[in-house]
Design an enzyme around this catalytic site. Structure first.
Site, short mmCIF file in Angstrom:
data_model
loop_
_atom_site.label_atom_id
_atom_site.label_comp_id
_atom_site.label_asym_id
_atom_site.label_seq_id
_atom_site.Cartn_x
_atom_site.Cartn_y
_atom_site.Cartn_z
N LYS A 260 87.22 36.08 -105.68
CA LYS A 260 87.15 34.61 -105.65
C LYS A 260 87.24 34.02 -107.05
O LYS A 260 88.01 33.11 -107.30
CB LYS A 260 85.84 34.14 -104.99
CG LYS A 260 85.64 34.64 -103.56
CD LYS A 260 84.33 34.13 -102.97
CE LYS A 260 83.07 34.62 -103.67
NZ LYS A 260 82.84 36.07 -103.61
N ARG B 235 83.04 46.35 -112.79
CA ARG B 235 83.42 45.03 -113.34
C ARG B 235 82.76 44.77 -114.69
O ARG B 235 81.59 45.06 -114.90
CB ARG B 235 83.02 43.92 -112.37
CG ARG B 235 83.22 42.53 -112.97
CD ARG B 235 83.12 41.44 -111.95
NE ARG B 235 81.82 41.38 -111.31
CZ ARG B 235 81.50 40.49 -110.37
NH1 ARG B 235 82.40 39.61 -109.97
NH2 ARG B 235 80.31 40.49 -109.83
N ARG C 258 73.31 41.66 -102.02
CA ARG C 258 74.28 40.56 -101.98
C ARG C 258 75.19 40.69 -100.75
O ARG C 258 75.54 39.71 -100.11
CB ARG C 258 75.11 40.53 -103.27
CG ARG C 258 74.29 40.03 -104.47
CD ARG C 258 74.90 40.42 -105.80
NE ARG C 258 76.25 39.96 -105.99
CZ ARG C 258 77.13 40.53 -106.82
NH1 ARG C 258 76.79 41.60 -107.53
NH2 ARG C 258 78.34 40.05 -106.92
N ARG D 234 77.55 42.40 -115.56
CA ARG D 234 76.72 41.35 -114.96
C ARG D 234 75.41 41.95 -114.47
O ARG D 234 75.40 43.05 -113.91
CB ARG D 234 77.48 40.69 -113.82
CG ARG D 234 77.55 39.19 -113.94
CD ARG D 234 78.51 38.60 -112.96
NE ARG D 234 77.96 38.52 -111.61
CZ ARG D 234 78.56 37.91 -110.61
NH1 ARG D 234 79.72 37.32 -110.81
NH2 ARG D 234 78.02 37.86 -109.41
N ARG E 5 78.39 28.71 -99.07
CA ARG E 5 78.25 30.05 -98.51
C ARG E 5 77.25 30.10 -97.36
O ARG E 5 76.87 31.21 -96.96
CB ARG E 5 77.97 31.10 -99.59
CG ARG E 5 76.73 30.93 -100.36
CD ARG E 5 76.94 31.42 -101.78
NE ARG E 5 77.07 32.85 -101.95
CZ ARG E 5 77.60 33.42 -103.05
NH1 ARG E 5 78.05 32.67 -104.04
NH2 ARG E 5 77.67 34.70 -103.16
#
Ligand code: AP5
Length: 231
Positions: A29, A140, A180, A169, A104
């Site tokens: 996203k 990531r 999550r 992160r 969301r």
């Protein structure tokens, strides 16, 4: 807000650049929203980036949401709706926007409809196989300055957009990633079902290479708007 609150957003033709991206954590996203924003000169509004920035700066909002982000849960709807409302009041949204990470939940989507006062949105669902997600998120790196994910396959230490350094992160650790994903199944999957009944809803295959996803994303938006709407 244009005073047309009585229109049903499900039946209103969307504003050319009011775009919402939904999808699993790691579906792409943020990456796609940033590229779409550059291509079409509209702001990318990422609630995750706004919240992480607030945490990093230690603002009252940051102190309020820090523990939730760290645990991989969802910030309360009223808090996040207030954040988005303030952001949408900024004049740079006059030509539209691309929303990354909001809404969301179904109540957040209903609140967005109310905030837009009848201006509908194009909703793009980035569909991805859960197997791909874990690999993407555990590897990531994101820019500590602008929040952009590294799309260069770890070829540089610095962000191509702003020159900031890459960091991992805080919520990209396996136990938090799993929470999550649970939050997505519980709250966001029902939102996808809710939006999917609207005419301006499209699904894009996010398992493809970045450039192919971007092409499919543009094509899906164009299909919702009709020819000639995207310069
Ligand atoms: P948020 O920042 O929105 O996190 P998320 O939804 O978990 O999504 P991610 O940012 O992890 O993934 P992404 O889909 O943007 O993927 P990306 O492009 O980086 O939210 C963080 C937290 O804030 C939430 O957990 C919650 O606590 C809170 N929050 C935020 N909004 C909220 C709301 N509305 N309500 C309540 N709480 C809220 O891509 C991932 C990786 O894959 C990158 O490395 C990228 O380079 C790579 N990649 C992307 N596309 C491709 C591709 N096609 N091929 C190969 N690699 C790819």
């Amino acid at each position: 807000m244009n005073g047309s609150e009585e229109q049903d957003p499900a039946n209103v033709r969307p504003h050319p650049f009011n775009v919402v991206l939904v999808g699993l954590p790691g579906a792409g996203k943020g990456t796609q929203a940033a590229q779409f924003a550059r291509r079409h000169r509209v702001p990318k509004i990422s609630t995750g980036d706004i919240l992480r920035d607030a945490v990093a700066r230690g603002t009252p909002l940051g102190r309020e949401v820090a523990a939730t982000l760290e645990a991989g849960g969802l910030v309360p709807d009223d808090v996040i709706v207030r954040v988005v409302q303030e952001r949408l009041e900024h004049p740079d949204t006059a030509r539209g926007f691309v929303l990354d990470g909001f809404p969301r939940t179904v109540p957040q989507a209903a609140a967005l409809d109310a905030l837009l006062g009848g201006r509908a949105v194009v909703v793009i669902f980035l569909e991805i196989s859960p197997d791909v997600i874990l690999q993407r998120l555990v590897t990531r790196r994101t820019c500590e300055s602008c929040g952009q994910a590294d799309t260069g396959a770890h070829t540089s230490e610095y962000c191509a957009s702003c020159g900031g350094g890459f960091v991992k992160r805080a919520d990209d650790h396996i136990d938090v990633i799993r929470r999550r994903l649970d939050a997505y199944v519980e709250n966001t999957q029902p939102l996808v079902d809710w939006y999917s009944r609207r005419p301006a809803f499209r699904t894009v295959d996010a398992n493809q290479p970045l450039a192919d996803v971007a092409r499919a994303f543009d094509a899906a938006v164009l299909e919702c708007l009709g020819p000639g709407e995207i310069p």
